[in-house]
Write a protein that holds these residues in place. Structure first.
Motif, short mmCIF file in Angstrom:
data_model
loop_
_atom_site.label_atom_id
_atom_site.label_comp_id
_atom_site.label_asym_id
_atom_site.label_seq_id
_atom_site.Cartn_x
_atom_site.Cartn_y
_atom_site.Cartn_z
N ARG A 1 46.00 -36.51 -14.99
CA ARG A 1 44.86 -37.40 -14.78
C ARG A 1 45.16 -38.65 -14.06
O ARG A 1 44.97 -39.61 -14.40
CB ARG A 1 44.55 -37.99 -16.44
N VAL A 2 45.49 -38.22 -12.73
CA VAL A 2 45.71 -39.35 -11.58
C VAL A 2 44.86 -39.06 -10.50
O VAL A 2 44.27 -37.81 -10.47
CB VAL A 2 47.22 -39.35 -11.48
N GLU A 3 44.58 -40.12 -9.78
CA GLU A 3 43.77 -39.91 -8.52
C GLU A 3 44.73 -39.39 -7.45
O GLU A 3 45.81 -39.55 -7.42
CB GLU A 3 43.31 -41.15 -7.82
N VAL A 4 44.34 -38.27 -6.77
CA VAL A 4 44.78 -37.68 -5.58
C VAL A 4 44.12 -38.03 -4.15
O VAL A 4 42.95 -37.85 -4.12
CB VAL A 4 45.13 -36.10 -5.66
N VAL A 5 44.72 -38.69 -3.08
CA VAL A 5 44.42 -38.94 -2.06
C VAL A 5 45.05 -38.18 -0.94
O VAL A 5 46.24 -37.99 -0.74
CB VAL A 5 44.58 -40.49 -1.67
N ASP A 6 44.14 -37.35 -0.16
CA ASP A 6 44.45 -36.65 0.83
C ASP A 6 44.20 -37.24 2.07
O ASP A 6 42.98 -37.36 2.64
CB ASP A 6 43.79 -35.03 0.84
N ALA A 7 45.53 -37.71 2.84
CA ALA A 7 44.86 -38.41 4.13
C ALA A 7 45.68 -37.76 5.45
O ALA A 7 45.90 -38.29 6.12
CB ALA A 7 45.59 -39.76 4.05
N ARG A 8 45.79 -36.27 5.18
CA ARG A 8 46.36 -35.65 6.11
C ARG A 8 46.00 -35.84 7.58
O ARG A 8 46.55 -35.74 8.61
CB ARG A 8 46.69 -34.03 5.72
N ASP A 9 44.70 -35.98 7.90
CA ASP A 9 43.86 -36.21 8.91
C ASP A 9 43.43 -37.49 9.40
O ASP A 9 42.57 -37.60 10.26
CB ASP A 9 42.65 -35.08 9.14
N TRP A 10 43.89 -38.39 8.82
CA TRP A 10 43.56 -39.74 9.03
C TRP A 10 44.06 -40.52 10.30
O TRP A 10 43.49 -41.48 10.81
CB TRP A 10 44.06 -40.80 7.85
N VAL A 11 45.06 -39.94 10.70
CA VAL A 11 45.55 -40.41 12.07
C VAL A 11 45.74 -39.41 13.05
O VAL A 11 46.29 -38.33 12.93
CB VAL A 11 46.97 -41.09 11.96
N GLY A 12 45.28 -39.99 14.47
CA GLY A 12 45.53 -38.78 15.56
C GLY A 12 46.94 -38.76 16.04
O GLY A 12 47.89 -39.28 15.50
N ASP A 13 47.17 -37.78 16.90
CA ASP A 13 48.57 -37.30 17.29
C ASP A 13 49.36 -38.30 17.82
O ASP A 13 50.25 -38.44 17.75
CB ASP A 13 48.50 -36.21 18.28
N ASP A 14 48.71 -39.40 18.60
CA ASP A 14 49.17 -40.34 19.46
C ASP A 14 49.74 -41.60 18.45
O ASP A 14 50.44 -42.37 18.69
CB ASP A 14 48.42 -41.13 20.55
N GLY A 15 49.43 -41.17 17.15
CA GLY A 15 50.05 -42.44 16.24
C GLY A 15 51.21 -41.92 15.51
O GLY A 15 51.76 -42.64 14.77
N PHE A 16 51.75 -40.91 15.94
CA PHE A 16 53.16 -40.64 15.31
C PHE A 16 54.16 -40.36 16.44
O PHE A 16 54.08 -40.22 17.61
CB PHE A 16 53.05 -38.72 14.95
N MET A 17 55.25 -40.37 16.02
CA MET A 17 56.60 -40.31 16.82
C MET A 17 57.23 -38.91 16.96
O MET A 17 57.63 -38.52 17.91
CB MET A 17 57.62 -41.16 16.34
N ASP A 18 56.91 -38.05 15.80
CA ASP A 18 57.14 -36.66 15.90
C ASP A 18 56.46 -35.66 15.21
O ASP A 18 56.90 -34.51 14.91
CB ASP A 18 58.80 -36.55 15.08
N GLY A 19 55.26 -36.07 14.94
CA GLY A 19 54.18 -35.17 14.33
C GLY A 19 54.16 -35.33 12.86
O GLY A 19 53.08 -35.00 12.19
N HIS A 20 55.01 -36.25 12.20
CA HIS A 20 54.86 -36.36 10.84
C HIS A 20 55.43 -37.89 10.47
O HIS A 20 55.10 -38.07 9.31
CB HIS A 20 55.70 -35.38 9.92
N HIS A 21 56.06 -38.26 11.43
CA HIS A 21 56.55 -39.96 11.21
C HIS A 21 55.77 -40.87 11.83
O HIS A 21 55.53 -40.56 13.00
CB HIS A 21 58.11 -40.20 11.32
#
Length: 343
Positions: free
Chosen positions: A292-312
């Motif tokens: 009984r908790v909220e789940v937020v899926d933000a996997r596609d919220w940021v474009g590739d240029d916002g990452f240093m290595d694809g996941h950080h």
């Protein structure tokens, strides 16, 4: 008599050192101790604000910027005090331990965000991984038992802990010298990187930018690491139990909990085969329903240029994610059900 007094002084010194290491956590447990000290200062300065914590791994540590949250606009509630208490290398087991340690230290959050990242949930973690991440000698007995519940050989963990309690002058020699007499360290190690570029609200920024070719190299490196984990993906029993237990702890303590799937670059999102995506979706639906908790899926919220290595996330990518989380999740949930302050 001389030997007896020497033994008394030796025992007394070990007890004193043990007390020092557990009270001054920044000496031997640098990341947790630094964040706890900063969090205490923030709470003491603004005790009337609801406290919101984000728990998770290095992806949360780099990806969630409390200073980028949009201005609070709900007229019926006070603006929350938001703090990033993620720890590098952490999974749900360490997040559970961190929250329990915070509660035992007198820090009572009103709301916590809990990270879910499929690759972390796809494998059991061994004792060595926990020992590499945390100095177990700084744990009290209650915390030790909690951590021991997540390892296959808890007796080995207990033995290591007892050695560190009985002989801290030996087992904690390097952190003690590094803190009190750094010039005496024969082979000084690098300063703890987890405490460099760490702001007062817990956000960690190890890299401010990355060249495209370097990003490509890092993405390829981590793609090889995680691709095989996702090929035959299945949620492991211990991470699942840890997440459910930390949510149960939140419910007992009347802390609101929300599970968040942080952003990933396109290359990482493409690593998931169809069966893994189905399993992840079904698992999150089960967590939402059962706990009984909220789940937020933000996997596609940021474009590739916002990452240093694809996941950080880089600082700008972290700001994008944090602003949207504040607008889409934090403000609406605070407005619909204001959280009481229990401090």
């Amino acid at each position: 008599m001389t030997l007896a007094w020497a033994l008394v002084w030796f025992v007394a010194s070990q007890v004193a050192l043990r007390s020092l290491l557990q009270s001054e956590l920044q000496i031997a447990d640098a990341e947790f101790g630094r964040k706890l000290a900063d969090l205490r200062l923030a709470v003491a300065a603004q005790p009337d604000r609801p406290l919101v914590l984000m728990l998770g791994s290095s992806r949360v540590a780099t990806g969630f910027r409390p200073d980028s949250l949009p201005r609070h606009e709900a007229p019926t509630t006070k603006a929350p005090l938001v703090f990033n208490f993620a720890q590098v290398g952490s999974g749900p087991e360490m997040a559970h331990l961190s929250l329990q340690r915070l509660l035992d230290a007198g820090i009572q959050p009103d709301w916590v965000f809990l990270e879910f990242w499929p690759p972390t949930w796809g494998a059991e973690r061994g004792l060595k991984e926990f020992m590499d991440q945390i100095n177990v000698g700084c744990l009290d007995w209650k915390s030790l038992k909690l951590l021991g519940g997540y390892v296959s050989r808890p007796r080995k963990l207990d033995r290591q802990w007892w050695n560190m309690q009985l002989f801290p002058l030996v087992t904690q020699r390097e952190p003690l010298l590094r803190h009190f007499a750094p010039s005496w360290v024969l082979n000084p190690s690098e300063p703890d990187r987890r405490c460099r570029n760490l702001d007062r609200l817990g956000w960690w920024s190890p890299m401010t930018s990355v060249a495209p070719e370097e990003r490509g190299r890092l993405v390829e490196r981590y793609r090889r690491v995680y691709e095989h984990r996702l090929r035959r993906y299945q949620v492991a029993k211990t991470p699942d139990r840890a997440l459910r237990e930390i949510i149960a702890l939140c419910q007992r303590e009347q802390i609101r909990a929300t599970v968040v799937v942080l952003p990933e670059g396109q290359v990482f999102r493409d690593l998931y085969p169809e069966n893994a995506l189905r399993d992840v979706k079904a698992y999150l639906e089960g967590i939402r329903r059962d706990c009984r908790v909220e789940v937020v899926d933000a996997r596609d919220w940021v474009g590739d240029d916002g990452f240093m290595d694809g996941h950080h996330l880089l600082p700008e990518g972290a700001a994008v994610f944090t602003r949207r989380l504040g607008q889409d999740v934090v403000q609406p949930l605070l407005a619909e059900a204001p959280t009481p302050i229990r401090r």
